[in-house]
Motif scaffolding. Structure first.
Motif, PDB file in Angstrom:
ATOM      1  N   THR E  43      21.701  52.115 -23.337  1.00 19.33           N
ATOM      2  CA  THR E  43      20.422  51.530 -22.948  1.00 19.33           C
ATOM      3  C   THR E  43      20.259  51.665 -21.435  1.00 19.33           C
ATOM      4  OG1 THR E  43      21.510  49.408 -22.798  1.00 19.33           O
ATOM      5  CG2 THR E  43      20.254  49.831 -24.792  1.00 19.33           C
ATOM      6  N   THR E  44      19.021  51.556 -21.015  1.00 24.05           N
ATOM      7  CA  THR E  44      18.741  51.639 -19.585  1.00 24.05           C
ATOM      8  C   THR E  44      19.348  50.434 -18.890  1.00 24.05           C
ATOM      9  OG1 THR E  44      16.669  52.621 -20.228  1.00 24.05           O
ATOM     10  CG2 THR E  44      16.885  51.976 -17.952  1.00 24.05           C
ATOM     11  N   TYR E  45      19.906  50.662 -17.721  1.00 26.34           N
ATOM     12  CA  TYR E  45      20.536  49.552 -17.011  1.00 26.34           C
ATOM     13  C   TYR E  45      19.473  48.705 -16.324  1.00 26.34           C
ATOM     14  CZ  TYR E  45      23.254  46.895 -13.766  1.00 26.34           C
ATOM     15  OH  TYR E  45      23.805  45.856 -13.068  1.00 26.34           O
ATOM     16  N   GLU E  46      19.502  47.432 -16.586  1.00 24.93           N
ATOM     17  CA  GLU E  46      18.615  46.545 -15.847  1.00 24.93           C
ATOM     18  C   GLU E  46      19.347  45.230 -15.610  1.00 24.93           C
ATOM     19  OE1 GLU E  46      14.532  47.254 -16.800  1.00 24.93           O
ATOM     20  OE2 GLU E  46      14.051  45.237 -16.166  1.00 24.93           O
ATOM     21  N   SER E  49      20.210  42.879 -18.513  1.00 28.08           N
ATOM     22  CA  SER E  49      19.177  42.361 -19.405  1.00 28.08           C
ATOM     23  C   SER E  49      18.599  43.513 -20.206  1.00 28.08           C
ATOM     24  CB  SER E  49      18.057  41.706 -18.610  1.00 28.08           C
ATOM     25  OG  SER E  49      18.578  40.820 -17.674  1.00 28.08           O
ATOM     26  N   VAL E  50      17.998  43.182 -21.339  1.00 29.49           N
ATOM     27  CA  VAL E  50      17.310  44.210 -22.095  1.00 29.49           C
ATOM     28  C   VAL E  50      15.979  44.482 -21.391  1.00 29.49           C
ATOM     29  CG1 VAL E  50      16.349  44.815 -24.324  1.00 29.49           C
ATOM     30  CG2 VAL E  50      18.389  43.392 -24.178  1.00 29.49           C
ATOM     31  N   PRO E  51      15.703  45.749 -21.049  1.00 29.81           N
ATOM     32  CA  PRO E  51      14.484  46.017 -20.276  1.00 29.81           C
ATOM     33  C   PRO E  51      13.226  45.632 -21.039  1.00 29.81           C
ATOM     34  CG  PRO E  51      15.900  47.951 -20.379  1.00 29.81           C
ATOM     35  CD  PRO E  51      16.472  46.960 -21.309  1.00 29.81           C
ATOM     36  N   THR E  52      12.269  45.107 -20.311  1.00 26.56           N
ATOM     37  CA  THR E  52      10.975  44.794 -20.893  1.00 26.56           C
ATOM     38  C   THR E  52      10.012  45.898 -20.505  1.00 26.56           C
ATOM     39  OG1 THR E  52      11.530  42.532 -20.346  1.00 26.56           O
ATOM     40  CG2 THR E  52       9.319  42.930 -21.163  1.00 26.56           C
ATOM     41  N   GLY E  53       9.541  46.640 -21.489  1.00 28.22           N
ATOM     42  CA  GLY E  53       8.571  47.690 -21.203  1.00 28.22           C
ATOM     43  C   GLY E  53       9.212  48.912 -20.575  1.00 28.22           C
ATOM     44  N   THR E  54       8.403  49.935 -20.407  1.00 24.17           N
ATOM     45  CA  THR E  54       8.915  51.180 -19.874  1.00 24.17           C
ATOM     46  C   THR E  54       8.721  51.228 -18.362  1.00 24.17           C
ATOM     47  OG1 THR E  54       8.633  53.551 -19.882  1.00 24.17           O
ATOM     48  CG2 THR E  54       6.694  52.245 -20.405  1.00 24.17           C
ATOM     49  N   ALA E  55       9.462  52.139 -17.740  1.00 26.25           N
ATOM     50  CA  ALA E  55       9.305  52.287 -16.301  1.00 26.25           C
ATOM     51  C   ALA E  55       8.210  53.281 -15.979  1.00 26.25           C
ATOM     52  CB  ALA E  55      10.615  52.751 -15.670  1.00 26.25           C
ATOM     53  N   ARG E  56       7.729  53.979 -16.987  1.00 23.94           N
ATOM     54  CA  ARG E  56       6.723  55.015 -16.707  1.00 23.94           C
ATOM     55  C   ARG E  56       5.336  54.395 -16.778  1.00 23.94           C
ATOM     56  NH1 ARG E  56      10.381  58.446 -20.381  1.00 23.94           N
ATOM     57  NH2 ARG E  56      11.853  59.199 -18.835  1.00 23.94           N
ATOM     58  N   ILE E  57       4.951  53.752 -15.705  1.00 20.64           N
ATOM     59  CA  ILE E  57       3.668  53.082 -15.671  1.00 20.64           C
ATOM     60  C   ILE E  57       2.821  53.711 -14.583  1.00 20.64           C
ATOM     61  CG2 ILE E  57       4.513  50.882 -16.521  1.00 20.64           C
ATOM     62  CD1 ILE E  57       4.425  50.089 -13.454  1.00 20.64           C
ATOM     63  N   GLN E  58       1.570  53.251 -14.501  1.00 20.09           N
ATOM     64  CA  GLN E  58       0.742  53.690 -13.381  1.00 20.09           C
ATOM     65  C   GLN E  58       1.193  52.907 -12.176  1.00 20.09           C
ATOM     66  OE1 GLN E  58      -3.268  52.828 -14.359  1.00 20.09           O
ATOM     67  NE2 GLN E  58      -3.262  54.015 -16.240  1.00 20.09           N
TER      68      GLN E  58
END
Lengths: 374, 136, 158, 330, 124
Positions: E43-46, E49-58
């Motif tokens: 999983t993506t490191y955050e 914590s379990v990430p909320t939402g994606t990092a690919r946003i505007q």
């Protein structure tokens, strides 16, 4: 927090494993670009249930447990717990014991503040500062170690006294350490004052005004940095603080710079207190006359009653509320830790700042999650 | 600017390091250091006050031979170092002064399994080496 | 400000609500408050008697009396008096008005008291567990009849 | 003899290129040295010991680290973009290798005639080096966007903001140096400082160039893109094992090449007094050695600064560039 | 002409090496390194914590005005580069200096305008 998320906003979790934090808690930030739009704290990653454990331990065993509330200021925690019990028992330690306690608690304050300053330096990217202060702290810890026999969890205070007298040569060693420390504190202060990058990162960042700080329930250096001279040692003197001459250090700006400055000044003030104590400390017994609660304490039943005792922790006001039902175990102990309200005040303080400032503000509060999450 | 910081950093370069090469050079322990307890079997009466005082219930009173290989048995404390807080209450509370603090804090106390950390009275009295039973 | 003055002012203003107001020492006072009116008393304390600093809110379980007590420790930044304000609640369905509108920092203390004792704070802005996991809600671990300690809660102690 | 040399001449660039590949190995070793230097120097500043177990004075520590990195599992987050994530290192390595081609690492004097030790000599090498140096940013953004990590994203955007701020001062200072020589060839610029180093002619320009270079390389007062107290490791958060190792090495090699640039453009390059150059033995060693000494000095300044100052906030960094350095130049 | 091409042949060689080396290294690592499968490891490191939402946003780029200014001034620098080579020894020194200063002066005007318009402050 998920609701009303705009397309260019994102939620980022800082914690529970994050270098910014003094211990595990989770800070959920709603970010728009680099700006913090919303913040929320989740606690409970290291909840130890100390209040429940204390209900199941005898008073004597409780001393070792309260050490673990905050690993940085174990002696202040003990002072609070022992002070509560002493009030219930109706005894008071003799003067020599009181002086020894003051000496050790001021040493604890110095080492805690040194660590706080160093950590703050690290949080704004000045890694060497941490090493500079930790080296000075090591000397102070050595002094505490010399008296109590442990560096972190001492279990040194006893009901009505202390476990052992000051060792030989303590005074001379302390004076030499303190003289070195004075020079180092001056150096740190000069470095902070002349460094432009440091000033840009701290001045005007995370400003608390006196009214807001009072409303948020903040205490300790964070409150004193706003100009409120609130110090339990002055307001409600315990031990021999009423005989000692010291002033409450305040600043008016209320920003990160002022908080660190208050800590530096308090180290100086603590050194001054220590010098007075070392001069004045009387000879005499460590425990009151004819007490059953000497170094070797019998199974003791504490008279029923309730008491609220406050002491000045390096982080602010530490209080304990103890209810006794006449048995050998406390009926209920409520620990009012100083960092708990400060941590609670973090989200309103960081909204509107940037991610980099979150680290600076959180660091300037000198946190100890272990105690907030006890 | 930042010149003061740089000056301070430069001043530190020629100073000797304050850290130590740990296992080669041991730490200096204070006189009151509380390490692994030492049991004086001749003084111990097996009263069990230490076991009752222990905040973490690490001490148990067991009936063991008074010396390794002896037939005579008596009650002695046995400390589970895995649970010990090194608070020193057992030492304070001992009515006969049979327990005292030793200086061991790493040697012999680093084991792979929790059960190896159980310090029998013989080990506490240093009659057999505390490193015995250390399988790795 | 003196303890007796404070207590007198308090009992005079709320004659029906405050009971057993006693001064323990020069800097400590104790009073019982009717649970319906706890918030109003807090408001009065803050506005008129300079009690602007809430030290803590905690619960105590008196299982023999079948009662829970909510204890507010209210202090001040200006004088050293700490007032111990107590409200008695029944052990079944304990409910009390939240003090958050008066003291902002009561927020976390009340959340903690809620999850540890099961005391409902009415009109609390965000009453959900703070330090315990959600699935422990309803066990009220700090009550005296909690069976889980230490076997359920400290199970990972080897 | 002449036949052979005539035969060789058309292939000379090829030979130079292939022989130059040895430079890559040397520069990797140098990067290891830089890492070791950084660790030792920081340890000295902080009254620690630094690496001291592996080899004499911990000199082999980096070899041990490299072995460790080689045998670590190469992990990729499950929701990362493989194309971007896997190929970003090519951009970082490409950037430094292509910079390396044009930077002369020294010179030898044979019979008083100077032969610069550059893989290739081009007329516009300064411009070329700057252009290649800017490629790194693609790698960084590929990592950040590919790994789908929010810390990485923030770090990469900070990197952009900083790059945008500091490319212009960097460019202008280079121009100012080039004007003095009238050439864009770095060898010419270096050679022209025989009498007087550029730092004395343009102390301000040197200062701005140094600051902008630090910002470009992301050394501490300007390392917002991976400020660990805020963003764990910034854009590099999701990289581990040898992939991290490559990015890490790229960063350090970039630092070394930056020090070379400072030494060549402002500190007089490899110029030595004439009698040394004409000496058959010293002429072979002295110029290069002199340059290396300067480079190590610059390196130590860069490294030492990292441990002596706090970090700027990103908006302050950009302000510094646009509102302080820029007017300084104009 | 061939001289210029020649000086870029080593560049081509290095480019090839740069293209080949990272994949080669990663291939070697693949052979050497152990592997294990655990879902949560990937999983993506955050910060745990379990990430909320994606990092690919505007992403809200708070410095887009800088970027525009950057393009402007970078072009300026590009124009300066050819000037450097003709500055000396082509008999047009004085004209070049005057022209160049006129050019910089006009751009400086733009810079002052940007500053006054507060385009150079970090947008919150």
């Amino acid at each position: 927090m998920n609701e009303n998320l705009e397309p260019n906003e994102m939620i980022i979790h800082l914690g529970p494993q994050h270098p910014m934090q003094p211990g595990p808690f989770r800070l959920n930030l709603r970010l728009n670009g680099e700006t913090v739009m919303g913040a929320e704290i989740e606690l409970g990653f290291i909840h130890k249930g100390i209040e429940k454990i204390l209900e199941n331990k005898t008073y004597l065993q409780g001393i070792t447990i309260v050490d673990r509330i905050c690993y940085l200021v174990a002696l202040t925690n003990e002072e609070c717990f022992v002070g509560c019990t002493e009030k219930l028992l109706g005894i008071e330690p003799p003067e020599r014991s009181q002086y020894i306690r003051v000496i050790l608690e001021e040493l604890t304050r110095i080492q805690s503040h040194l660590l706080g300053i160093g950590e703050f330096g690290e949080f704004i990217g000045f890694v060497s500062m941490f090493m500079y202060t930790i080296r000075e702290r090591e000397e102070v810890l050595g002094l505490i170690d010399m008296v109590t026999g442990a560096r972190v969890t001492h279990s040194y205070l006893k009901f009505g006294g202390v476990r052992a007298d000051l060792p030989d040569g303590f005074k001379e060693k302390t004076i030499s350490v303190l003289n070195n420390l004075k020079k180092s504190v001056d150096d740190f202060e000069e470095m902070f004052h002349t460094d432009r990058i440091y000033r840009e990162r701290t001045v005007g960042v995370g400003v608390l005004t006196a009214d807001v700080a009072k409303n948020l329930g903040v205490s300790g250096p964070a409150l004193r940095a706003t100009g409120v001279p609130f110090d339990i040692r002055k307001n409600e003197p315990y031990l021999v603080y009423k005989d000692l001459d010291f002033k409450v250090c305040t600043e008016t700006a209320g920003d990160c710079f002022a908080r660190v400055q208050v800590r530096l000044n308090e180290i100086r003030e603590s050194i001054y207190i220590l010098e007075q104590c070392l001069d004045r400390i009387p000879n005499g017994p460590l425990f009151p006359e004819n007490t059953p609660y000497s170094r070797r304490t019998p199974v003791m039943r504490v008279p029923a009653g309730e008491v609220f005792h406050r002491v000045e922790d390096p982080r602010g006001e530490m209080g304990m509320y103890m209810v006794s039902d006449g048995s050998d175990k406390p009926y209920r102990v409520k620990v009012r830790g100083p960092y708990y309200p400060t941590l609670q005040a973090l989200p309103p303080l960081i909204i509107g700042t940037t991610v980099a400032d979150v680290a600076a503000i959180s660091g300037s509060m000198d946190g100890c999650t272990s105690e907030a999450d006890r | 600017m930042v010149l003061k910081n740089i000056k301070y950093a430069l001043k530190k370069i020629p100073k000797p390091p304050v850290t130590r090469m740990y296992p080669e050079k041991a730490s200096e322990l204070s006189e009151r250091f509380r390490g692994l307890q030492i049991l004086d079997k001749s003084k111990c009466i097996g009263c069990g006050i230490c076991a009752n005082t222990c905040p973490n219930n690490a001490i148990r009173i067991v009936k063991v031979p008074i010396a390794p290989g002896s037939d005579k048995k008596r009650w002695f404390p046995e400390i589970d170092i895995g649970h010990c807080l090194f608070c020193g209450l057992c030492i304070d509370q001992c009515p006969k002064g049979a327990l005292s603090s030793g200086k061991e804090y790493a040697k012999g106390l680093v084991k792979w399994k929790h059960k190896d950390l159980l310090m029998s009275p013989d080990k506490l009295a240093r009659e057999i080496s505390i490193e015995e039973g250390d399988e790795r | 400000m003196d303890v007796t003055e404070i207590l007198k002012s308090l009992t005079d203003t709320f004659p029906e609500v405050i009971s057993e107001a006693t001064a323990e020492s020069g800097i400590r006072a104790r009073a019982y408050v009717d649970r319906e009116k706890a918030r109003e008393v807090c408001q009065y304390l803050k506005d008129s008697l300079q009690f602007d600093h809430l030290c803590s809110v905690c619960g105590v379980d008196y299982i023999k009396r079948n009662e829970l007590e909510v204890v507010y420790h209210i202090a001040s930044y200006n004088h050293p008096v700490v007032l111990m304000l107590k409200a008695v609640l029944p052990r079944e369905n304990p409910e009390i008005e939240s003090a958050v509108p008066v003291y902002w920092n009561a927020n976390w203390y009340e959340r903690e008291t809620y999850e540890l004792f099961g005391i409902m704070f009415k009109n609390h802005p965000n009453l959900k567990p703070l330090i315990l996991p959600e699935d422990m809600l309803g066990e009220w671990p700090l009550r005296k009849d909690y069976k889980g300690f230490p076997n359920a809660t400290a199970r990972n102690l080897v | 003899m002449t036949i052979i040399s005539e035969f060789i001449v058309p292939f000379l660039p090829w030979i130079r290129g292939i022989v130059g590949l040895a430079l890559i190995g040397v520069i990797f070793l140098a990067a290891m040295g830089a890492v070791w230097l950084e660790r030792k120097l920081s340890a000295d500043i902080q009254s620690r010991m630094g690496p001291c177990r592996v080899g004499k004075y911990g000199l082999l520590q980096l070899v041990a680290d490299a072995i460790k990195l080689f045998t670590k599992e190469d992990m990729k987050p499950s929701n990362a973009d493989s194309l971007l994530f896997n190929n970003a290192t090519i951009f970082m390595m490409g950037s430094i290798f292509l910079m390396l081609v044009a930077i002369p690492v020294g010179a030898v004097f044979v019979n008083g005639v100077e032969y610069p030790l550059a893989v290739t000599e081009m007329d516009i090498s300064v411009l070329y080096i700057e252009a290649m140096s800017a490629i790194t940013i693609f790698g960084i953004f590929m990592v950040a966007y590919g790994s789908n990590n929010k810390y990485s994203l923030l770090g990469a955007f900070r990197n952009f903001a900083r790059m945008v701020g500091y490319e212009v001062p960097l460019g202008i200072t280079v121009v100012s140096v080039a004007v003095m020589t009238g050439s864009l060839n770095i060898v010419d610029i270096s050679r022209s400082q025989g009498m007087l180093w550029n730092i004395f002619l343009q102390p301000l320009g040197c200062f701005v160039f140094f600051v902008a270079l630090m910002a470009d390389m992301g050394r501490l007062p300007f390392d917002q893109n991976e400020s660990e107290e805020e963003l764990i490791a910034g854009w590099i958060t999701e990289y581990c094992g040898m992939r991290f190792g490559l990015a890490f090495f790229a960063e350090y090699i970039h630092m070394i090449l930056g020090s070379f640039l400072v030494a060549l453009l402002f500190l007089g390059g490899w110029n030595v007094p004439g009698f040394v150059a004409n000496n058959p033995v010293l002429g072979l060693i002295a110029p290069t050695g002199f340059l290396i000494v300067k480079v190590v000095f610059v390196l130590m300044v860069i490294i030492g600064l990292r441990w002596a100052v706090p970090r700027f906030r990103i908006d302050q960094v950009v302000d510094l560039s646009w509102k302080r350095l820029f007017p300084l130049l104009c | 002409m061939s001289g210029i091409i020649d000086s870029y042949i080593p560049v081509a060689i290095f480019l090839v090496v740069a293209l080949v080396m990272p994949p080669m290294t990663m291939f070697m690592v693949k052979q050497l390194s152990p592997r294990s499968n655990a879902a949560s490891k990937y999983t993506t490191y955050e910060s745990g914590s379990v990430p909320t939402g994606t990092a690919r946003i505007q992403f809200n780029v708070e410095y887009y005005l800088y970027a525009i200014a950057f393009v402007l001034f970078d072009v300026e620098v590009l124009f300066l580069y050819p000037w450097t080579t003709v500055y000396k020894g082509h008999g047009i020194t004085s004209i070049a200096v005057v022209e160049m200063f006129a050019f910089i002066f006009i751009l400086l005007f733009g810079y002052i305008y940007l500053w006054k318009k507060e385009a150079l402050t970090w947008v919150k």
